[in-house]
Design an enzyme around this catalytic site. Structure first.
Site, short mmCIF file in Angstrom:
data_model
loop_
_atom_site.label_atom_id
_atom_site.label_comp_id
_atom_site.label_asym_id
_atom_site.label_seq_id
_atom_site.Cartn_x
_atom_site.Cartn_y
_atom_site.Cartn_z
N LYS A 48 0.86 -1.19 0.00
CA LYS A 48 0.00 0.00 0.00
C LYS A 48 0.89 1.24 0.00
CE LYS A 48 -3.80 1.90 2.82
NZ LYS A 48 -4.61 1.67 4.04
N SER B 252 -9.49 1.55 3.03
CA SER B 252 -8.67 2.34 2.14
C SER B 252 -7.60 1.53 1.39
CB SER B 252 -7.97 3.43 2.94
OG SER B 252 -7.13 2.86 3.93
N SER C 185 -9.50 -0.80 7.30
CA SER C 185 -8.99 -0.68 5.92
C SER C 185 -8.29 -1.90 5.36
CB SER C 185 -8.05 0.51 5.82
OG SER C 185 -8.82 1.67 5.73
N1 GLN Z 1 -12.87 3.68 6.62
C1 GLN Z 1 -12.23 4.10 7.82
C2 GLN Z 1 -11.92 5.58 7.75
O1 GLN Z 1 -12.17 6.16 6.73
C3 GLN Z 1 -11.01 3.29 8.09
C4 GLN Z 1 -9.79 3.78 7.43
C5 GLN Z 1 -8.58 2.94 7.72
O2 GLN Z 1 -8.66 1.89 8.36
N2 GLN Z 1 -7.43 3.42 7.28
O3 GLN Z 1 -11.45 6.16 8.69
#
Ligand code: GLN
Length: 509
Positions: free
Chosen positions: A79, A154, A178
């Site tokens: 990532k 994400s 994420s």
């Molecule tokens: N969807 C969650 C957010 O937008 C989790 C994001 C993540 O785990 N990086 O904060």
């Protein structure tokens, strides 16, 4: 069978046994990437030359009689919020345009030492904020099961790359789901390890008390293997913890008889799609057939987890992201005075979701509101932790669907941030409590908006465990996987072989 179809466990064994070379494995993946990537948009950068060097090093080690490591020749995508020395690291943001990493993240160093071959950097929601990978400033990654749908986020690029066979395994980061949510949306396995299990050194911070790096793979064994490679104490990260690294990949088969699993009713009380609920119940009955004792239970504070998360995560983000000021990293937009430069750089560099989080977080931390928002959220977090502690006195694991729905359509949720935040309801509690949580495919469900001709999409089951008890979490994941193995292998194998993404994605340079 093509080499890109093999899992990490098989590749490492074949490479170590000199049945195939790391270079052959890599070339098969690079060919797959050139065929599929134009329509998938999983990679922000393919590190072809670097990967070839890494693969030839593995082969040289084997030829020289040295141990090439447990991930010998296994292609791994990263990532793009983790640093690899000498390469770009964008975090999916214009803010880091032109930034070149001066060092390599510990987790990446460790897996490379075990013979993994880094193939490239994958797309993500800007600074890992989002659940669809649509907030990337560069491109929208497609879901290989249905190109009109998102791969989740994400870490959507990493998940899509593994699901589509462009990478054998991948690393993601999980602050509120994420890794688990995109794993669920793309029919693969993803693990958020216990906080402190894997070093965060070299991961660009979003919310430091919640962030964890973790593995993606197409099966539980591969995820366990990658976890073995990246875990362990790192003195460069003061929150990393000294705990023995267990050979998890060899400890997956264990009898479930007598194992106690709780299902928190607060999570099932949320609006979960019927198909997802059915798949979840089917998986529970398989586990019960294997001897697990499954009961509904209550963790009352989980009702407030999402509220606490959406105060704490933006609060920490607003502080962490203050370092992007036009002086130190990437983008710099000149202004008359220093303040003008800060403003101009940040206005130009950050996209709408990141700005929203910075505003929310700054507000929650500001003098007049700190007690009412941040402090309350921090106290709620303590209550959530206590509820987990109590529950784990009775249960070995807690189970829930990984997400309330299957993958949604691209563009669908960008309008209303509140709807999107609700999608994280299942996953954020594990980050607030710091416990390990795995998402493992448990079947398929028809999306509620699919219509008569729509196809079924994969859905995941979440297994949350006691701190540092990845062993039990992975073993139960392995049992769930076994119960759907035939269907999963048949459908995902077919999806990968027939994958034809005709439309090229739009990319912003
Ligand atoms: N969807 C969650 C957010 O937008 C989790 C994001 C993540 O785990 N990086 O904060």
């Amino acid at each position: 069978m093509e080499l890109w179809e093999l899992g990490a466990w098989d590749i490492a064994h074949k490479v170590r046994a000199k049945e195939v070379s790391a270079q052959e494995v890599l070339e098969s993946h690079l060919a797959r990437i050139s065929e599929i990537e134009p329509g998938l948009c999983a990679f922000l950068e393919v590190l072809e030359a670097e990967a070839r060097i890494a693969a030839s090093r593995v082969d040289a080690k084997i030829a020289g009689g040295e141990d090439p490591g447990i991930l010998a020749g296994v292609p791994c995508a990263i990532k793009d919020n983790m640093n690899i020395k000498g390469t770009a690291c964008t975090c999916g943001s214009k803010m880091l345009d032109g930034y070149i990493s001066p060092y390599t993240a510990t987790a990446i160093k460790r897996m490379s030492r075990e013979g993994a071959v880094v193939t490239g950097k994958t797309n993500l929601d800007e600074f890992a904020m989002g659940s669809s990978t649509e907030s990337s400033a560069y491109m929208v990654t497609r879901n290989p099961w249905d190109p009109d749908r998102v791969p989740g986020g994400s870490s959507g690029g990493s998940a899509a790359a593994v699901a589509a066979g462009l990478s054998t395994v991948a690393l993601g980061s999980d602050t509120g789901g994420s890794i688990r949510q995109p794993a669920s949306f793309t029919g693969i396995v993803g693990l958020k390890p216990t906080y402190g299990r894997v070093s965060r050194y070299g991961l660009v911070a979003f919310a430091s008390s919640l962030d964890q790096i973790g593995p993606f793979g197409r099966d539980v064994r591969d995820v366990a293997l990658l976890l073995e490679a990246i875990s362990g104490l790192d003195t460069a990260d003061s929150t990393s913890v000294e705990r023995p690294v267990v050979p998890w990949s060899k400890r997956l088969e264990r009898p479930l008889k007598g194992l106690r699993a709780g299902v928190p009713k607060e999570l099932l009380g949320l609006s979960v799609d019927d198909g997802v609920r059915d798949a979840f119940y089917r998986a529970l009955s398989h586990l019960a057939d294997m001897g697990a004792v499954i009961e509904e239970t209550s963790l009352p504070a989980l009702r407030y987890a999402l509220d606490a998360y959406y105060v704490i995560a933006p609060a920490e983000a607003s502080s962490n992201l203050s370092r992007f000021d036009g002086v130190r990293y990437g983008l710099s937009t000149r202004g008359k005075a220093l303040d003008d430069m800060y403003h101009a750089t940040r206005a130009q560099g950050f996209g709408p979701e990141v700005r929203r989080r910075i505003m929310l977080g700054t507000f929650a931390l500001s003098a007049g509101y700190y007690d009412a928002y941040y402090l309350r959220a921090a106290k709620t977090r303590t209550l959530i932790r206590r509820d987990f502690d109590e529950a784990f006195k009775v249960y070995d694991v807690l189970l829930s669907p990984a997400t309330p729905t299957v993958a949604f359509r691209a563009g669908e949720e960008s309008g209303d941030p509140m709807t999107k935040y609700l999608a994280d309801a299942m996953t954020v509690s594990a980050n607030l409590a710091g416990i390990p949580a795995l998402s493992v495919p448990c079947g398929f469900a028809r999306p509620s908006d699919a219509g008569l001709t729509g196809r079924d999409l994969p859905c995941g089951l979440q297994i949350m465990g006691k701190p540092f008890d990845e062993e039990t979490v992975l073993a139960i994941g392995y049992a769930v996987e076994a119960s759907v193995r035939e269907e999963m292998e048949e459908k995902s194998g077919r999806m990968r072989r027939n994958l034809l993404l005709s439309k090229e994605c739009e990319r912003v340079d």
